[in-house]
Motif scaffolding. Structure first.
Motif, mmCIF file in Angstrom:
data_model
loop_
_atom_site.group_PDB
_atom_site.id
_atom_site.type_symbol
_atom_site.label_atom_id
_atom_site.label_comp_id
_atom_site.label_asym_id
_atom_site.label_seq_id
_atom_site.Cartn_x
_atom_site.Cartn_y
_atom_site.Cartn_z
ATOM 1 N N ALA A 1 -3.073 3.218 -12.977
ATOM 2 C CA ALA A 1 -2.575 2.033 -13.396
ATOM 3 C C ALA A 1 -1.167 1.588 -12.738
ATOM 4 O O ALA A 1 -1.267 0.262 -12.076
ATOM 5 C CB ALA A 1 -2.401 2.105 -14.959
ATOM 6 N N ILE A 2 -0.266 2.307 -12.509
ATOM 7 C CA ILE A 2 1.023 1.793 -11.979
ATOM 8 C C ILE A 2 0.800 1.844 -10.624
ATOM 9 O O ILE A 2 1.290 0.771 -9.939
ATOM 10 C CB ILE A 2 2.307 2.904 -12.506
ATOM 11 N N ALA A 3 0.054 2.685 -10.013
ATOM 12 C CA ALA A 3 -0.187 2.436 -8.622
ATOM 13 C C ALA A 3 -1.041 1.234 -8.005
ATOM 14 O O ALA A 3 -0.704 0.706 -7.185
ATOM 15 C CB ALA A 3 -0.950 3.792 -8.142
ATOM 16 N N ALA B 1 0.716 -1.216 -0.014
ATOM 17 C CA ALA B 1 -0.016 -0.139 -0.099
ATOM 18 C C ALA B 1 0.728 1.159 0.018
ATOM 19 O O ALA B 1 0.863 2.316 -0.888
ATOM 20 C CB ALA B 1 -0.966 -0.158 1.117
ATOM 21 N N LEU B 2 1.964 1.315 0.881
ATOM 22 C CA LEU B 2 2.708 2.382 0.944
ATOM 23 C C LEU B 2 3.508 2.526 -0.338
ATOM 24 O O LEU B 2 3.490 3.734 -0.887
ATOM 25 C CB LEU B 2 3.861 2.227 2.130
ATOM 26 N N SER B 3 3.833 1.426 -0.998
ATOM 27 C CA SER B 3 4.549 1.816 -2.289
ATOM 28 C C SER B 3 3.714 2.256 -3.339
ATOM 29 O O SER B 3 4.069 2.993 -4.262
ATOM 30 C CB SER B 3 5.092 0.255 -2.683
ATOM 31 N N GLY B 4 2.350 1.584 -3.267
ATOM 32 C CA GLY B 4 1.583 1.991 -4.538
ATOM 33 C C GLY B 4 1.170 3.320 -4.290
ATOM 34 O O GLY B 4 0.965 4.295 -5.141
ATOM 35 N N ILE B 5 0.832 3.965 -3.082
ATOM 36 C CA ILE B 5 0.700 5.536 -2.719
ATOM 37 C C ILE B 5 2.014 6.560 -3.361
ATOM 38 O O ILE B 5 1.827 7.334 -4.163
ATOM 39 C CB ILE B 5 0.367 5.982 -1.439
ATOM 40 N N LEU B 6 3.155 6.053 -3.012
ATOM 41 C CA LEU B 6 4.302 6.624 -3.278
ATOM 42 C C LEU B 6 4.529 6.743 -4.877
ATOM 43 O O LEU B 6 4.910 7.709 -5.423
ATOM 44 C CB LEU B 6 5.733 6.053 -2.597
ATOM 45 N N ASN B 7 4.143 5.505 -5.684
ATOM 46 C CA ASN B 7 4.189 5.445 -7.134
ATOM 47 C C ASN B 7 3.257 6.495 -7.615
ATOM 48 O O ASN B 7 3.295 7.033 -8.577
ATOM 49 C CB ASN B 7 3.750 4.058 -7.385
ATOM 50 N N LEU B 8 1.864 6.469 -7.067
ATOM 51 C CA LEU B 8 0.890 7.452 -7.361
ATOM 52 C C LEU B 8 1.598 8.796 -7.266
ATOM 53 O O LEU B 8 1.441 9.807 -8.448
ATOM 54 C CB LEU B 8 -0.374 7.296 -6.734
ATOM 55 N N ALA C 1 6.236 5.400 -14.862
ATOM 56 C CA ALA C 1 4.893 5.883 -15.521
ATOM 57 C C ALA C 1 4.954 6.782 -16.671
ATOM 58 O O ALA C 1 4.224 6.848 -17.466
ATOM 59 C CB ALA C 1 4.120 6.620 -14.310
ATOM 60 N N GLN C 2 6.169 7.582 -16.701
ATOM 61 C CA GLN C 2 6.383 8.417 -17.670
ATOM 62 C C GLN C 2 6.410 7.703 -19.091
ATOM 63 O O GLN C 2 5.929 8.309 -19.998
ATOM 64 C CB GLN C 2 7.607 9.058 -17.638
ATOM 65 N N LYS C 3 7.098 6.638 -19.161
ATOM 66 C CA LYS C 3 7.261 5.973 -20.340
ATOM 67 C C LYS C 3 5.879 5.400 -20.956
ATOM 68 O O LYS C 3 5.677 5.651 -22.045
ATOM 69 C CB LYS C 3 8.009 4.543 -20.129
ATOM 70 N N THR C 4 4.861 5.076 -20.232
ATOM 71 C CA THR C 4 3.663 4.625 -20.834
ATOM 72 C C THR C 4 2.808 6.261 -21.160
ATOM 73 O O THR C 4 2.160 6.259 -22.127
ATOM 74 C CB THR C 4 2.750 4.079 -19.785
ATOM 75 N N SER D 1 10.990 3.879 0.542
ATOM 76 C CA SER D 1 9.832 4.725 -0.044
ATOM 77 C C SER D 1 10.545 5.666 -1.080
ATOM 78 O O SER D 1 9.796 5.925 -1.941
ATOM 79 C CB SER D 1 9.478 5.816 1.506
ATOM 80 N N LEU D 2 11.870 6.055 -0.678
ATOM 81 C CA LEU D 2 12.401 6.808 -1.739
ATOM 82 C C LEU D 2 12.649 6.018 -2.976
ATOM 83 O O LEU D 2 12.281 6.593 -4.141
ATOM 84 C CB LEU D 2 13.846 7.131 -1.151
ATOM 85 N N VAL D 3 12.895 4.765 -2.970
ATOM 86 C CA VAL D 3 13.016 3.925 -4.220
ATOM 87 C C VAL D 3 11.646 3.909 -5.045
ATOM 88 O O VAL D 3 11.317 4.124 -6.458
ATOM 89 C CB VAL D 3 13.342 2.335 -3.975
ATOM 90 N N SER D 4 10.438 3.625 -4.230
ATOM 91 C CA SER D 4 9.157 3.732 -4.594
ATOM 92 C C SER D 4 8.627 4.978 -5.322
ATOM 93 O O SER D 4 8.095 5.047 -6.352
ATOM 94 C CB SER D 4 8.024 3.416 -3.231
ATOM 95 N N LEU D 5 9.142 6.108 -4.662
ATOM 96 C CA LEU D 5 8.790 7.496 -5.441
ATOM 97 C C LEU D 5 9.629 7.627 -6.608
ATOM 98 O O LEU D 5 8.874 7.927 -7.590
ATOM 99 C CB LEU D 5 9.423 8.526 -4.450
ATOM 100 N N ALA D 6 10.866 7.456 -6.660
ATOM 101 C CA ALA D 6 11.698 7.244 -7.985
ATOM 102 C C ALA D 6 11.264 6.561 -8.913
ATOM 103 O O ALA D 6 11.166 6.755 -10.098
ATOM 104 C CB ALA D 6 13.173 7.067 -7.670
ATOM 105 N N HIS D 7 10.634 5.356 -8.540
ATOM 106 C CA HIS D 7 10.058 4.483 -9.540
ATOM 107 C C HIS D 7 9.018 5.030 -10.408
ATOM 108 O O HIS D 7 8.482 5.009 -11.429
ATOM 109 C CB HIS D 7 9.625 2.977 -8.980
ATOM 110 N N GLY D 8 7.983 5.699 -9.513
ATOM 111 C CA GLY D 8 6.852 6.091 -9.841
ATOM 112 C C GLY D 8 7.122 7.364 -10.995
ATOM 113 O O GLY D 8 6.413 7.326 -11.767
#
Lengths: 406, 103
Positions: free
Chosen positions: A249-251, A47-54, A215-218, A204-211
């Motif tokens: 979608a990514i989140a 859940a934390l990772s999803g929110i940070l990706n969003l 997501a940009q690519k799509t 958390s920092l990794v999740s944020l950077a991943h988002g």
């Protein structure tokens, strides 16, 4: 509603589907270590990772329209599609993009089924490369750049893939070694509790950077399709609904959690203790951030895997399962060509059926069939938040892949 | 192979930056934990069996939290970097002190 609009809708849905697989394929990169050490309960971690990706996806307002330019020649340098591909209302370009996305999704699902953390970016690029070779020939691929900067398939995809896991591994190994040296003689309740927080923060920092990165690519791919059909003309901005849809979608994908891959990364490679987890995630975050600052494109998956291996190498007396690592490296090597083959086959099928609506629909149905089959197959040996941390079985039975052994 | 040259050039920079941030900050964090344990005294650190541990040393707590603050600052810098590059800005280390500039 014209034929092109229907194809465009299929491309958008498929692109969001890819974004979704991208999310659950990569949850492990950020959260596998925290889940394995028990720093976070599995559900809380995803859940934390999803929110940070969003959040991360919304922060990435930078135009990512030229994302495919590094590897295929279907766009002009300002991001607009090549005229030769849009002369028939854009269907030629749409078919290449659709076939490429299908290649990426199929490979992502297959590696998920096997519990292998392969790179989603490689799958996407591979699919696009394959579809482009099929559609435009070998010259349609930007293999080596023009020599003025790091570019092309070699410079943007292959070289970073070879170097980034090594760099991340070295950093994580050094970090782990130093941490253990520094905390010798400190009672374990002190270290475990402290490093638990360090782990959550760095993951958390990794999740944020991943988002922000993925997501940009799509977003870029969808906007490219919209421009091809004339539904969007601004090459400096991305429609808000595209950004919102991709972020969601990514989140959602991240929240669903690719438990099979989390299990492989968290339990399969190394038995991770909290100090190692923190060293690994810090190394991942630092390498991802430093390389995007220096324009050095790479895959979060390769970085995270390298870091976790490094944390095993750096801890005195820790056991690293090199066999599992070997399987992963093998998967990395074949990701790009395999996704390319699927992408190319999909393009041929679509083209054989006229390259129009019929072709696009058949390709889409094939994707659904493949996805459905692999989902059904995964239910036979389910891995979810309940058994993700079970003991790793060193000798998996020959038929069942290591990632799914119970 | 011009690409190999560019890649190697980028690679050592990434390695250097990552070693400082990715291994340096965790090391500081570990020092912070060590410092807290030293400050707490008692059983927080390994000592001879049969003897009561040392008395608490408040200075250890202070040093520990200062170290944690440095780590948090480093992480905030990382987040600023992500957000800034998302809005078309970049972090510049030209003046040692990080400043946000246009790309």
């Amino acid at each position: 509603m014209t034929e092109t609009t229907v194809i465009l809708a299929l491309v958008v849905v498929t692109a969001l589907g890819f974004d979704f697989t991208n999310g659950f394929h990569d949850t492990a990169n950020a959260m596998a270590t925290s889940i394995a050490t028990g720093a976070l309960r599995p559900k809380v971690a995803v859940a934390l990772s999803g929110i940070l990706n969003l959040i991360g996806a919304f922060l990435s307002v930078e135009v990512a329209l030229t994302v495919s330019n590094a590897v295929v020649r279907i766009q002009n340098s300002d991001g607009t599609p090549k005229d030769s591909l849009t002369s028939d209302g854009g269907t030629a370009l749409l078919l290449i993009v659709l076939a490429g996305l299908v290649g990426g999704i199929v490979w992502n699902l297959l590696t998920w089924l096997l519990g292998l953390p392969s790179s989603s970016s490689h799958a996407l690029f591979g699919g696009l490369i394959g579809a482009t070779i099929a559609g435009l020939g070998w010259a349609g691929v930007n293999w080596n750049g023009d020599g003025s900067k790091l570019d092309g398939v070699i410079g943007k995809v292959i070289l970073p893939a070879l170097m980034s896991p090594v760099i991340a591994g070295v950093v994580a190994a050094v970090g782990t070694w130093v941490i253990y040296k520094v905390t010798i003689g400190v009672a374990q309740r002190f270290t475990d509790n402290g490093f638990r927080w360090g782990q959550i923060g760095s993951a958390s920092l990794v999740s944020l950077a991943h988002g922000t990165n993925d997501a940009q690519k799509t977003m870029g791919v969808i906007t490219l399709a919209l421009i091809a059909t004339g539904d969007w003309t601004d090459t400096k901005n991305i429609p808000f609904w595209v950004k919102a849809a991709c972020a969601l979608a990514i989140a959602l994908g991240t929240y669903l959690g690719g438990w099979r891959i989390i299990r492989t990364l968290g339990k399969g490679l190394v038995e991770i203790a909290p100090p190692q987890g923190m060293a690994a995630e810090s190394a991942s975050a630092a390498v991802i951030l430093a390389s995007s600052h220096l324009g050095f494109a790479l895959s979060t998956t390769h970085v995270a895997t390298g870091s976790i291996l490094g944390s095993g190498v750096g801890k005195p007396g820790a056991q690293v399962r090199w066999r599992v690592a070997g399987r992963m490296v093998a998967a990395w090597l074949i990701t790009l060509p395999s996704a390319a083959v699927v992408g190319a086959i999909m393009w041929y099928i679509g083209n054989l059926l006229g390259g129009g609506l019929a072709g696009a629909v058949v390709v889409f149905v094939l994707l659904l069939a493949a996805a459905g089959y692999m989902y059904w197959h995964s239910r036979k040996t389910p891995v979810d938040h309940n058994n993700v941390n079970d003991e790793w079985d060193e000798q998996p039975s020959p038929r069942v892949p290591a990632g799914t052994a119970s | 192979m011009h690409n190999l040259g560019f890649a190697l050039e980028g690679a050592w920079k990434v390695l250097a930056a990552s070693l400082i941030l990715g291994a340096g900050l965790p090391a500081l964090f570990a020092l912070g934990i060590r410092s807290l344990a030293w400050g707490a005294g008692g059983d927080a650190e390994v000592h001879e069996t049969g003897v009561t541990g040392p008395r608490p040393r408040p200075i250890g707590n202070v040093v520990g939290w200062i170290l944690f603050a440095v780590v948090v600052l480093g992480v905030l810098l990382g987040i600023t970097f992500i957000v800034a590059s998302g809005f078309g800005k970049a972090l510049s280390f030209e003046h040692i002190f990080p400043t946000i500039v246009d790309k």
